[in-house]
Design a protein around this motif. Structure first.
Motif, PDB file in Angstrom:
ATOM      1  N   ALA A 197      27.979  27.568  38.103  1.00  0.00           N
ATOM      2  CA  ALA A 197      26.986  27.342  39.155  1.00  0.00           C
ATOM      3  C   ALA A 197      27.669  27.028  40.482  1.00  0.00           C
ATOM      4  CB  ALA A 197      26.049  26.199  38.751  1.00  0.00           C
ATOM      5  N   MET A 198      28.764  26.274  40.416  1.00  0.00           N
ATOM      6  CA  MET A 198      29.512  25.951  41.633  1.00  0.00           C
ATOM      7  C   MET A 198      30.125  27.194  42.243  1.00  0.00           C
ATOM      8  SD  MET A 198      32.826  23.492  42.013  1.00  0.00           S
ATOM      9  CE  MET A 198      32.069  22.301  40.929  1.00  0.00           C
ATOM     10  N   GLY A 199      30.674  28.075  41.387  1.00  0.00           N
ATOM     11  CA  GLY A 199      31.255  29.308  41.893  1.00  0.00           C
ATOM     12  C   GLY A 199      30.233  30.178  42.593  1.00  0.00           C
ATOM     13  N   ALA A 200      29.051  30.309  41.983  1.00  0.00           N
ATOM     14  CA  ALA A 200      28.001  31.128  42.593  1.00  0.00           C
ATOM     15  C   ALA A 200      27.535  30.526  43.905  1.00  0.00           C
ATOM     16  CB  ALA A 200      26.829  31.260  41.629  1.00  0.00           C
ATOM     17  N   TYR A 201      27.393  29.205  43.928  1.00  0.00           N
ATOM     18  CA  TYR A 201      26.906  28.537  45.139  1.00  0.00           C
ATOM     19  C   TYR A 201      27.940  28.590  46.261  1.00  0.00           C
ATOM     20  CZ  TYR A 201      24.975  24.803  48.087  1.00  0.00           C
ATOM     21  OH  TYR A 201      24.481  24.069  49.136  1.00  0.00           O
ATOM     22  N   SER A 202      29.200  28.278  45.948  1.00  0.00           N
ATOM     23  CA  SER A 202      30.233  28.287  46.988  1.00  0.00           C
ATOM     24  C   SER A 202      30.462  29.703  47.504  1.00  0.00           C
ATOM     25  CB  SER A 202      31.542  27.692  46.453  1.00  0.00           C
ATOM     26  OG  SER A 202      32.061  28.470  45.397  1.00  0.00           O
ATOM     27  N   ASP A 203      30.363  30.699  46.614  1.00  0.00           N
ATOM     28  CA  ASP A 203      30.503  32.084  47.050  1.00  0.00           C
ATOM     29  C   ASP A 203      29.419  32.436  48.058  1.00  0.00           C
ATOM     30  OD1 ASP A 203      31.479  34.718  47.113  1.00  0.00           O
ATOM     31  OD2 ASP A 203      30.066  35.343  45.584  1.00  0.00           O
ATOM     32  N   ASN A 204      28.203  32.008  47.778  1.00  0.00           N
ATOM     33  CA  ASN A 204      27.090  32.268  48.701  1.00  0.00           C
ATOM     34  C   ASN A 204      27.279  31.547  50.032  1.00  0.00           C
ATOM     35  OD1 ASN A 204      25.698  33.963  47.068  1.00  0.00           O
ATOM     36  ND2 ASN A 204      24.071  32.544  46.538  1.00  0.00           N
ATOM     37  N   THR A 457      38.676  46.053  30.440  1.00  0.00           N
ATOM     38  CA  THR A 457      38.426  46.066  31.885  1.00  0.00           C
ATOM     39  C   THR A 457      39.660  46.626  32.572  1.00  0.00           C
ATOM     40  OG1 THR A 457      36.965  44.135  31.778  1.00  0.00           O
ATOM     41  CG2 THR A 457      37.964  44.635  33.912  1.00  0.00           C
ATOM     42  N   GLU A 458      39.531  47.796  33.187  1.00  0.00           N
ATOM     43  CA  GLU A 458      40.683  48.479  33.764  1.00  0.00           C
ATOM     44  C   GLU A 458      40.995  48.045  35.187  1.00  0.00           C
ATOM     45  OE1 GLU A 458      42.913  50.325  32.470  1.00  0.00           O
ATOM     46  OE2 GLU A 458      42.024  50.459  30.474  1.00  0.00           O
ATOM     47  N   SER A 459      40.002  47.540  35.902  1.00  0.00           N
ATOM     48  CA  SER A 459      40.244  47.100  37.281  1.00  0.00           C
ATOM     49  C   SER A 459      39.490  45.800  37.525  1.00  0.00           C
ATOM     50  CB  SER A 459      39.802  48.165  38.292  1.00  0.00           C
ATOM     51  OG  SER A 459      38.412  48.393  38.195  1.00  0.00           O
ATOM     52  N   ILE A 460      40.022  45.000  38.410  1.00  0.00           N
ATOM     53  CA  ILE A 460      39.408  43.718  38.742  1.00  0.00           C
ATOM     54  C   ILE A 460      39.206  43.641  40.249  1.00  0.00           C
ATOM     55  CG2 ILE A 460      40.293  42.462  36.731  1.00  0.00           C
ATOM     56  CD1 ILE A 460      42.551  41.419  38.481  1.00  0.00           C
ATOM     57  N   ASP A 461      38.307  42.754  40.642  1.00  0.00           N
ATOM     58  CA  ASP A 461      37.999  42.577  42.062  1.00  0.00           C
ATOM     59  C   ASP A 461      38.000  41.077  42.360  1.00  0.00           C
ATOM     60  OD1 ASP A 461      37.245  42.965  44.683  1.00  0.00           O
ATOM     61  OD2 ASP A 461      35.114  43.201  44.225  1.00  0.00           O
ATOM     62  N   PRO A 462      39.191  40.494  42.553  1.00  0.00           N
ATOM     63  CA  PRO A 462      39.276  39.044  42.742  1.00  0.00           C
ATOM     64  C   PRO A 462      38.480  38.567  43.953  1.00  0.00           C
ATOM     65  CG  PRO A 462      41.439  39.984  42.323  1.00  0.00           C
ATOM     66  CD  PRO A 462      40.520  41.128  42.580  1.00  0.00           C
ATOM     67  N   THR A 463      37.806  37.448  43.783  1.00  0.00           N
ATOM     68  CA  THR A 463      36.964  36.873  44.834  1.00  0.00           C
ATOM     69  C   THR A 463      37.209  35.372  44.916  1.00  0.00           C
ATOM     70  OG1 THR A 463      35.250  38.509  44.344  1.00  0.00           O
ATOM     71  CG2 THR A 463      34.605  36.608  45.669  1.00  0.00           C
ATOM     72  N   PRO A 464      37.490  34.822  46.097  1.00  0.00           N
ATOM     73  CA  PRO A 464      37.625  33.367  46.207  1.00  0.00           C
ATOM     74  C   PRO A 464      36.293  32.676  45.924  1.00  0.00           C
ATOM     75  CG  PRO A 464      38.572  34.476  48.120  1.00  0.00           C
ATOM     76  CD  PRO A 464      37.770  35.505  47.376  1.00  0.00           C
ATOM     77  N   LYS A 465      36.279  31.860  44.896  1.00  0.00           N
ATOM     78  CA  LYS A 465      35.130  31.002  44.598  1.00  0.00           C
ATOM     79  C   LYS A 465      35.680  29.598  44.439  1.00  0.00           C
ATOM     80  CE  LYS A 465      32.206  34.608  42.559  1.00  0.00           C
ATOM     81  NZ  LYS A 465      31.464  35.062  41.359  1.00  0.00           N
ATOM     82  N   VAL A 466      35.496  28.979  43.277  1.00  0.00           N
ATOM     83  CA  VAL A 466      36.168  27.703  43.025  1.00  0.00           C
ATOM     84  C   VAL A 466      37.671  27.936  42.974  1.00  0.00           C
ATOM     85  CG1 VAL A 466      36.371  25.786  41.418  1.00  0.00           C
ATOM     86  CG2 VAL A 466      34.142  26.845  41.801  1.00  0.00           C
ATOM     87  N   SER A 467      38.059  29.046  42.351  1.00  0.00           N
ATOM     88  CA  SER A 467      39.433  29.540  42.407  1.00  0.00           C
ATOM     89  C   SER A 467      39.333  31.046  42.649  1.00  0.00           C
ATOM     90  CB  SER A 467      40.182  29.229  41.104  1.00  0.00           C
ATOM     91  OG  SER A 467      39.541  29.862  40.005  1.00  0.00           O
ATOM     92  N   LEU A 468      40.454  31.747  42.570  1.00  0.00           N
ATOM     93  CA  LEU A 468      40.438  33.186  42.816  1.00  0.00           C
ATOM     94  C   LEU A 468      39.893  33.885  41.571  1.00  0.00           C
ATOM     95  CD1 LEU A 468      41.072  35.373  44.870  1.00  0.00           C
ATOM     96  CD2 LEU A 468      43.371  35.531  43.890  1.00  0.00           C
ATOM     97  N   ASP A 469      38.593  34.043  41.534  1.00  0.00           N
ATOM     98  CA  ASP A 469      37.881  34.498  40.352  1.00  0.00           C
ATOM     99  C   ASP A 469      38.043  36.011  40.163  1.00  0.00           C
ATOM    100  OD1 ASP A 469      36.175  34.858  38.241  1.00  0.00           O
ATOM    101  OD2 ASP A 469      34.345  34.327  39.322  1.00  0.00           O
ATOM    102  N   PRO A 470      38.565  36.459  38.997  1.00  0.00           N
ATOM    103  CA  PRO A 470      38.703  37.895  38.770  1.00  0.00           C
ATOM    104  C   PRO A 470      37.420  38.547  38.276  1.00  0.00           C
ATOM    105  CG  PRO A 470      39.564  36.697  36.889  1.00  0.00           C
ATOM    106  CD  PRO A 470      39.139  35.664  37.905  1.00  0.00           C
ATOM    107  N   GLY A 471      36.395  37.740  37.991  1.00  0.00           N
ATOM    108  CA  GLY A 471      35.201  38.274  37.353  1.00  0.00           C
ATOM    109  C   GLY A 471      35.450  38.443  35.870  1.00  0.00           C
ATOM    110  N   PRO A 472      34.510  39.055  35.127  1.00  0.00           N
ATOM    111  CA  PRO A 472      34.715  39.274  33.688  1.00  0.00           C
ATOM    112  C   PRO A 472      35.948  40.136  33.444  1.00  0.00           C
ATOM    113  CG  PRO A 472      32.428  39.679  34.308  1.00  0.00           C
ATOM    114  CD  PRO A 472      33.189  39.557  35.581  1.00  0.00           C
ATOM    115  N   VAL A 473      36.782  39.721  32.500  1.00  0.00           N
ATOM    116  CA  VAL A 473      37.980  40.483  32.150  1.00  0.00           C
ATOM    117  C   VAL A 473      37.950  40.702  30.638  1.00  0.00           C
ATOM    118  CG1 VAL A 473      40.503  40.574  32.216  1.00  0.00           C
ATOM    119  CG2 VAL A 473      39.245  39.432  34.066  1.00  0.00           C
TER     120      VAL A 473
END
Length: 480
Positions: A197-204, A457-473
């Protein structure tokens, strides 16, 4: 629409004849160069859409570059020597800054990571007793046992989300070692829901396109985060009460907070204890889980066969038919190199923030109070000046042979110290650095002994959230 960029004439800078890093030195008192951005929103959209690419591309303006976004001014520092200057030599001129304190407000906590001055020093002195070398050694068996517990529940051919699995692993290891308790699945789920929830909120709020929208607009992510935060605050209160009722004494983090004293004889307040526990529940597992995830994914690349073979040979040579122990750490050089390289390419926190107490300058560029100084860890870690084939996964760059022909970790003398700083630097370097590196090496070696992991998962799209989130792997398990 695209951003407009400053030309060479706009930069008003001259080459510093004394520089060996390609830095430029401005006429004293001029602001740094940087992108002009778009009307009204400046560089907000460019940063929000791809923060990592933005941090790499802004280096074209030099090692000190300015941009405006989210209604504030940023200055990006992309030179290791200047990072050291800010965090070490001139540390007293800077503090964590309003941008990071807004994240503290989002968390609704004030702990070691956000404290300043004497309050920070007292907290650091108390808490560092949980991170002495002897204490770290006492945690090692818990780290290995939790890794074994995780892997034994995997079936051959099963597809797992390695990001979720590593989060489960590091949270269990954290609570067993640092808190000296078994958290239990129900309580662990509450922590993971809070982190998500923190990751989703901070990302927004900080990095997403919502950052350009009015703050009064309702946000589902905020509502869910507030509910999860209230739930985790209740959990922390229960943990502290249970420890105090037990009358237990120890040097684990929970005991130090529940029963310890600051150097001046005062004791942490109930609010301080709750704040510290929440922060360590978050940072103590999330960043290591992120590093392990990237390490596993990178090792499974088609062009990483030689790295995997060398890693497996090392683990087999050091551990044989048993799992690794604390005593093995010094001989797990390739394992450490893999972890270091994963954090170079994907640092769990891709940038750090500081803010000057008063007007100051970096290589002649004026930095005003209220300016957020971003230490560009991600950009520096991928800078060809310091790293050959900077975007490639090459753990061998960290290795050398000793006089007996054994692999050892070695950092070249000609590379600046702060060309690599995944744990920060200066007096405020990460208090859990030894803990994290011990867990990273032991867990990785244990995984290598017991399973092979193949990419789904062949490719990832890292996004800064709480940490550098790779998404589902997603990765497929193969029993070794």
């Amino acid at each position: 629409m695209t951003e407009t960029h400053a030309t060479a004439d706009d930069r008003e800078s001259t080459t510093d004849a004394n520089s060996d890093t390609g830095r430029t030195r401005a006429a004293v008192g001029t602001p740094p160069p940087g992108p002009r951005g778009l009307p009204l929103i400046d560089s907000t959209l460019a940063f929000a859409l791809d923060p990592l690419e933005f941090l790499v591309s802004i280096r074209e303006y030099g090692d000190v570059a300015r941009y405006e976004a989210f209604g504030r001014e940023f200055v990006v520092v992309s030179d290791p020597g200047l990072v050291e200057e800010v965090t070490v030599a001139r540390d007293d001129e800077f503090w964590r800054g309003e941008f990071e304190h807004e994240f503290s407000d989002l968390l609704d906590v004030e702990g070691l990571f956000f404290a300043e001055g004497e309050r920070w020093r007292q907290q650091r002195m108390l808490l560092q007793n949980a991170f002495t070398p002897a204490q770290i050694e006492s945690y090692a068996d818990d780290m290995v046992e939790e890794t074994v517990r995780l892997v034994e529940n995997w079936s051959d051919g099963e597809v797992v989300d390695i990001r979720e699995a590593m989060s489960t692993l590091t949270l269990r290891a954290l609570t067993r070692s640092l808190f000296d308790l078994e958290l239990g699945d129900a309580r662990a789920d509450r922590v993971r829901r809070w982190v998500h929830a923190m990751g989703a909120y901070s990302d927004n709020e900080f990095f997403g396109t919502r950052a350009v929208l009015p703050t009064w607009l309702p946000s589902r992510a905020e509502r869910e985060y507030r509910r999860a935060t209230a739930d985790i605050a209740s959990l922390v209160d229960d943990l502290v009460a249970e420890r105090r009722r037990s009358d237990g004494e120890g040097n684990d983090l929970l005991s130090l907070l529940a029963t310890g004293e600051y150097p001046d004889g005062s004791r942490p307040t109930a609010e301080e204890i709750a704040d510290q526990l929440q922060l360590f529940l978050l940072a103590g597992h999330e960043t290591t889980a992120t590093a392990l995830t990237y390490a596993c994914w990178l090792l499974a690349a088609d062009d990483a066969d030689d790295v995997r073979d060398r890693l497996e040979r090392e683990v087999d040579s050091v551990c044989g038919d048993r799992d690794p122990t604390f005593a093995d750490l010094r001989d797990l050089a390739v394992t450490e190199a893999v972890g270091r390289e994963a954090m170079r390419l994907y640092p769990p926190l891709p940038f750090l923030q500081r803010e000057p107490h008063e007007e100051t300058a970096l290589v002649g560029y004026r930095i005003e109070p209220g300016t957020t100084v971003q230490l560009n860890m991600y950009g520096i870690h991928r800078d060809e000046r310091w790293w050959a084939q900077a975007d490639a996964f090459r753990p061998n760059r960290w290795l050398a042979d000793d006089e007996n022909g054994r692999s050892v970790v070695a950092d070249p003398d000609d590379r600046p110290e702060y060309a690599y700083f995944p744990f920060g630097g200066g007096s405020r370097h990460c208090i859990g650095m030894r803990f994290a590196m011990t867990e990273l090496k032991l867990s990785l070696a244990t995984l290598v002994r017991r399973v092979d992991l193949e990419r789904v998962t062949e490719s990832i799209d890292p996004t800064p959230k709480v940490s550098l989130d790779p998404g589902p792997v997603k990765m497929r398990v193969r029993r070794s």
